[in-house]
Design a protein around this motif. Structure first.
Motif, PDB file in Angstrom:
ATOM      1  N   ALA A 179      68.584  73.018  -5.634  1.00 24.59           N
ATOM      2  CA  ALA A 179      69.990  73.384  -5.816  1.00 24.59           C
ATOM      3  C   ALA A 179      70.892  72.508  -4.956  1.00 24.59           C
ATOM      4  CB  ALA A 179      70.189  74.860  -5.464  1.00 24.59           C
ATOM      5  N   VAL A 180      70.458  72.245  -3.726  1.00 24.19           N
ATOM      6  CA  VAL A 180      71.220  71.365  -2.833  1.00 24.19           C
ATOM      7  C   VAL A 180      71.286  69.952  -3.413  1.00 24.19           C
ATOM      8  CG1 VAL A 180      71.137  70.191  -0.598  1.00 24.19           C
ATOM      9  CG2 VAL A 180      70.803  72.671  -0.723  1.00 24.19           C
ATOM     10  N   GLU A 181      70.169  69.467  -3.914  1.00 26.41           N
ATOM     11  CA  GLU A 181      70.138  68.106  -4.461  1.00 26.41           C
ATOM     12  C   GLU A 181      71.085  67.966  -5.651  1.00 26.41           C
ATOM     13  OE1 GLU A 181      66.810  64.684  -5.549  1.00 26.41           O
ATOM     14  OE2 GLU A 181      66.206  66.784  -5.367  1.00 26.41           O
ATOM     15  N   ARG A 182      71.164  68.989  -6.483  1.00 29.35           N
ATOM     16  CA  ARG A 182      72.085  68.940  -7.624  1.00 29.35           C
ATOM     17  C   ARG A 182      73.540  68.932  -7.155  1.00 29.35           C
ATOM     18  NH1 ARG A 182      68.210  72.561  -9.766  1.00 29.35           N
ATOM     19  NH2 ARG A 182      69.468  74.359  -9.092  1.00 29.35           N
ATOM     20  N   ALA A 183      73.848  69.733  -6.139  1.00 32.61           N
ATOM     21  CA  ALA A 183      75.226  69.827  -5.657  1.00 32.61           C
ATOM     22  C   ALA A 183      75.693  68.538  -5.001  1.00 32.61           C
ATOM     23  CB  ALA A 183      75.345  70.991  -4.664  1.00 32.61           C
ATOM     24  N   LEU A 184      74.787  67.801  -4.398  1.00 34.71           N
ATOM     25  CA  LEU A 184      75.170  66.595  -3.667  1.00 34.71           C
ATOM     26  C   LEU A 184      75.831  65.541  -4.544  1.00 34.71           C
ATOM     27  CD1 LEU A 184      72.236  65.949  -1.154  1.00 34.71           C
ATOM     28  CD2 LEU A 184      74.618  66.440  -0.594  1.00 34.71           C
ATOM     29  N   SER A 185      75.535  65.545  -5.829  1.00 29.82           N
ATOM     30  CA  SER A 185      76.128  64.542  -6.718  1.00 29.82           C
ATOM     31  C   SER A 185      77.646  64.684  -6.796  1.00 29.82           C
ATOM     32  CB  SER A 185      75.526  64.648  -8.120  1.00 29.82           C
ATOM     33  OG  SER A 185      75.843  65.907  -8.707  1.00 29.82           O
ATOM     34  N   GLU A 186      78.180  65.873  -6.433  1.00 30.28           N
ATOM     35  CA  GLU A 186      79.621  66.113  -6.475  1.00 30.28           C
ATOM     36  C   GLU A 186      80.300  65.817  -5.144  1.00 30.28           C
ATOM     37  OE1 GLU A 186      81.158  66.930  -9.292  1.00 30.28           O
ATOM     38  OE2 GLU A 186      79.207  66.801 -10.285  1.00 30.28           O
ATOM     39  N   PHE A 187      79.537  65.543  -4.109  1.00 33.26           N
ATOM     40  CA  PHE A 187      80.114  65.281  -2.795  1.00 33.26           C
ATOM     41  C   PHE A 187      80.791  63.918  -2.759  1.00 33.26           C
ATOM     42  CE2 PHE A 187      78.415  68.231   0.634  1.00 33.26           C
ATOM     43  CZ  PHE A 187      78.079  69.243  -0.244  1.00 33.26           C
ATOM     44  N   ARG A 188      81.866  63.806  -1.969  1.00 32.23           N
ATOM     45  CA  ARG A 188      82.529  62.534  -1.728  1.00 32.23           C
ATOM     46  C   ARG A 188      82.793  62.394  -0.229  1.00 32.23           C
ATOM     47  NH1 ARG A 188      80.750  62.280  -5.925  1.00 32.23           N
ATOM     48  NH2 ARG A 188      81.701  61.726  -7.930  1.00 32.23           N
ATOM     49  N   PHE A 189      82.821  61.157   0.243  1.00 32.25           N
ATOM     50  CA  PHE A 189      82.953  60.883   1.668  1.00 32.25           C
ATOM     51  C   PHE A 189      83.860  59.684   1.921  1.00 32.25           C
ATOM     52  CE2 PHE A 189      78.828  62.659   0.734  1.00 32.25           C
ATOM     53  CZ  PHE A 189      78.579  63.575   1.728  1.00 32.25           C
ATOM     54  N   LYS A 190      84.410  59.643   3.104  1.00 37.27           N
ATOM     55  CA  LYS A 190      84.911  58.395   3.641  1.00 37.27           C
ATOM     56  C   LYS A 190      83.716  57.727   4.312  1.00 37.27           C
ATOM     57  CE  LYS A 190      89.756  59.542   4.615  1.00 37.27           C
ATOM     58  NZ  LYS A 190      90.787  59.673   5.686  1.00 37.27           N
TER      59      LYS A 190
END
Length: 210
Positions: A179-190
């Motif tokens: 579940a965490v791995e799927r959610a990470l695709s939506e993360f954005r960073f500087k």
């Protein structure tokens, strides 16, 4: 506009720019840059146009969609050179000529492969990665496990997760890790910065399931 592209030199790895001859009748050089392994569009890649007699004609960075537009100061044909956001140069592995004005020529470069050779930890950078968009993982149905999922992953110089670097450090249940791995695709960073350039940084991110 028809753009004919001929590969002059193929260089594996990084350190030396791989030139591509771009023949165009217009003074604006347009193209799309993508990673050679994942095919994802690459932002913040610097593209320089040089004439065949080695005179600088102009440059531009790719936008969020991987598109660059160089208003060339000199007539072509042009040699295109690609540099990663961290300042290192990447080889080009393939080129396809444009078939219409609305379809820019596509240039594939070994972005992920090159950046993996320049991985930094938090103590090695001048500014660490900063989260700008996060998503809470959805708990899988019928999974009652609780606790911390701690993962390790690389955030590249464009501010995106490199999925190939995903690693579970600890987790109470494999379904929560997924579940965490799927959610990470939506993360954005500087992205992290070092010596004035955005760079790839290895980070650890905890997720608490209660």
């Amino acid at each position: 506009m028809i753009m004919k592209c001929t590969l002059l030199l193929l260089i594996a790895g990084i350190g030396v720019p791989a030139p591509v001859v771009a023949q165009t009748v217009a003074q604006t050089v347009v193209g799309h840059v993508a990673d050679s392994s994942s095919a994802r569009s690459l932002a913040r890649v610097n593209v320089e146009a040089w004439t065949s007699d080695n005179r600088f004609a102009g440059e531009a960075d790719t936008d969020a969609g991987g598109i660059f537009r160089i208003p060339a100061k000199r007539e072509g044909p042009y040699i295109l050179r690609f540099s990663l956001p961290d300042g290192s140069q990447a080889s080009k592995e393939a080129a396809q000529p444009a078939v219409a004005d609305s379809v820019p020529a596509e240039y594939r470069i070994a972005f992920d492969q090159a950046e993996r050779q320049h991985m930094y930890f938090d103590f090695e950078v001048d500014r660490t990665v900063v989260e700008t968009k996060t998503v809470s993982p959805d708990r899988p149905p019928k999974i009652d496990a609780k606790g911390e999922v701690l993962i390790q992953v690389a955030v590249d110089s464009t501010g995106r997760i490199d999925p190939a670097t995903f690693r579970r450090l600890r987790s109470p249940d494999p379904a929560l890790t997924a579940a965490v791995e799927r959610a990470l695709s939506e993360f954005r960073f500087k992205p992290a910065r070092k010596d004035g350039h955005p760079v790839r940084q290895l980070v650890q991110i905890p997720f608490i399931f209660e």
